[in-house]
Motif scaffolding. Structure first.
Motif, short mmCIF file in Angstrom:
data_model
loop_
_atom_site.label_atom_id
_atom_site.label_comp_id
_atom_site.label_asym_id
_atom_site.label_seq_id
_atom_site.Cartn_x
_atom_site.Cartn_y
_atom_site.Cartn_z
N ASP A 259 -9.81 -6.39 8.77
CA ASP A 259 -8.80 -7.42 8.55
C ASP A 259 -9.40 -8.70 7.99
O ASP A 259 -8.76 -9.44 7.26
CB ASP A 259 -8.08 -7.74 9.87
N ASP A 260 -10.64 -9.01 8.40
CA ASP A 260 -11.29 -10.23 7.91
C ASP A 260 -12.19 -9.95 6.71
O ASP A 260 -12.93 -10.82 6.26
CB ASP A 260 -12.16 -10.86 9.02
N GLY A 261 -12.17 -8.75 6.20
CA GLY A 261 -13.07 -8.37 5.13
C GLY A 261 -12.61 -8.84 3.76
O GLY A 261 -11.51 -9.37 3.59
N SER A 262 -13.46 -8.61 2.77
CA SER A 262 -13.18 -9.13 1.43
C SER A 262 -12.05 -8.37 0.74
O SER A 262 -11.28 -8.97 -0.01
CB SER A 262 -14.45 -9.07 0.58
N ILE A 263 -11.93 -7.06 1.00
CA ILE A 263 -10.86 -6.31 0.33
C ILE A 263 -9.51 -6.86 0.77
O ILE A 263 -8.66 -7.18 -0.06
CB ILE A 263 -10.98 -4.79 0.64
N VAL A 285 -20.81 2.82 0.37
CA VAL A 285 -20.20 2.91 -0.96
C VAL A 285 -21.24 3.25 -2.04
O VAL A 285 -20.88 3.63 -3.16
CB VAL A 285 -19.44 1.63 -1.38
N LEU A 286 -22.52 3.14 -1.68
CA LEU A 286 -23.56 3.51 -2.64
C LEU A 286 -23.54 5.00 -2.96
O LEU A 286 -24.07 5.43 -3.98
CB LEU A 286 -24.94 3.11 -2.10
N ASP A 287 -22.92 5.78 -2.07
CA ASP A 287 -22.74 7.21 -2.32
C ASP A 287 -21.35 7.42 -2.93
O ASP A 287 -20.34 7.25 -2.25
CB ASP A 287 -22.88 7.98 -0.99
N HIS A 293 -16.52 4.92 -0.60
CA HIS A 293 -16.47 4.64 -2.04
C HIS A 293 -15.06 4.87 -2.56
O HIS A 293 -14.52 4.06 -3.33
CB HIS A 293 -17.48 5.53 -2.79
N ALA A 294 -14.44 5.97 -2.12
CA ALA A 294 -13.07 6.28 -2.55
C ALA A 294 -12.10 5.20 -2.08
O ALA A 294 -11.20 4.80 -2.83
CB ALA A 294 -12.66 7.65 -2.00
N ALA A 295 -12.31 4.70 -0.85
CA ALA A 295 -11.41 3.67 -0.31
C ALA A 295 -11.51 2.38 -1.11
O ALA A 295 -10.51 1.72 -1.41
CB ALA A 295 -11.75 3.41 1.16
N VAL A 296 -12.72 2.01 -1.48
CA VAL A 296 -12.95 0.79 -2.26
C VAL A 296 -12.28 0.91 -3.64
O VAL A 296 -11.60 -0.01 -4.11
CB VAL A 296 -14.48 0.55 -2.37
#
Ligand code: MLT
Ligand code: MN
Length: 312
Positions: A259-263, A285-287, A293-296
């Motif tokens: 909730d407090d994250g950048s996304i 996410v490097l993988d 990674h998919a979520a980002v």
């Protein structure tokens, strides 16, 4: 304006020299979808001939070797560089140590806040860059500034710098207060809006940020592109991985998720392109095959790779 991400990893790089965590191992063995990355730096140019670096990473020698635009032109003098200036966003090792590799009596200009310049001044090893050849210039906050080379010639790149919530450099923390958080909002860490006379829209480079507050949200509201702190996916990631005791917050980096994250923090803004930079070697996410990674990607973000280029 051309912009190149020459180093997309956080401090330590990817793989990190002494790291045996699964991600560094995967990068070392060349696993599909896991790409090595050098430490945090980008380059910008208006004419393709002169370049401004944003941060000078310990990997700068490798980054120049991988980037023909940053090498001496074929018909240039015996000693020459297309690098006209280096702007520092904080005094962390991953952002300043590369200055030492730029010695050899080569003129260029350094731009940084008063605090960061004071740190360079206090560490005499940086005197390998003779101030008579490599002027150190203070970045005025909240003012558009033309970045000039050592002789004062305009590179065409403009910046507007602003303090972001962050932290003083790790090596400036007092060892006697290991539990303090060393938070700072006063210019120890800055973000920059990068532009040029002919560029379209605002491009922001913010490789370190501890919190997204209302001021930052307003500033980024309709940016063409934001290159943002992607150090960790979850705040306790380094602890969970068993490689360290520190949270992202303790290091002055907010997480991507939560909730407090950048996304979530930037989700409502009309940003044209969102790109994570300064990615730590523990970040899943490097993988490219990972759920994270998919979520980002599903949230509209890109994960920077070395050599990524964009034009504005
Ligand atoms: C950071 O971004 O937190 C620093 O680069 C950490 C470090 O100095 O290694
Ligand atoms: Mn860093």
């Amino acid at each position: 304006m051309r912009l190149k991400i020459i180093g997309s990893a956080a401090g330590g790089g990817f793989p990190q020299w002494n790291c045996n965590y699964r991600l560094s191992r995967a990068a070392r063995t060349g696993m599909a979808g896991v790409h090595s990355r050098t430490q945090s730096s980008i380059a910008a140019s208006v004419d393709g001939a002169g370049w401004v670096l944003f941060n000078a990473s310990p990997d700068i020698r490798q980054q120049i070797a991988q980037t023909p635009e940053l090498q001496p032109a074929q018909d240039a003098p015996l000693r020459s560089t297309p690098i006209r200036a280096v702007l520092l966003t904080n005094a962390d090792v991953d952002h300043v140590a590369g200055l030492l590799s730029l010695r050899e009596r080569q003129p260029f200009a350094i731009y940084a806040t008063t605090q960061v310049l004071a740190t360079l001044e206090a560490n005499s090893i940086f005197n390998v860059l003779d101030p008579a050849l490599v002027p150190r210039r203070t970045l005025p906050p909240a003012e558009e500034l033309a970045i000039c080379d050592a002789d004062g010639l305009n590179t065409g790149v403009t910046v507007e710098s602003f303090a972001v919530p962050g932290k003083i450099a790790l090596y400036l923390e007092e060892r006697s207060r290991p539990d303090a958080n060393f938070r700072s909002d006063a210019g120890d860490t800055i973000g920059v809006r990068i532009g040029s006379a002919g560029s379209r829209g605002s491009v922001f480079y913010i490789p370190g940020c501890a919190r997204i507050d209302a001021a930052l949200r307003t500033r980024l509201a309709d940016a063409a592109c934001v290159l943002f702190d992607g150090t960790v996916y979850t705040d306790d990631e380094m602890i969970a991985a068993g490689v360290g005791q520190k949270t992202g917050a303790r290091m002055g980096h907010l997480a991507m998720s939560g909730d407090d994250g950048s996304i979530a923090g930037l989700a409502e803004l009309r940003i044209g392109r969102r790109v994570f930079v300064h990615i730590n070697n523990t970040n899943p996410v490097l993988d490219e095959n990972s759920a994270e990674h998919a979520a980002v990607k599903a949230a509209g973000w890109e994960v920077a790779r070395d050599g990524m280029e964009m034009e504005f």
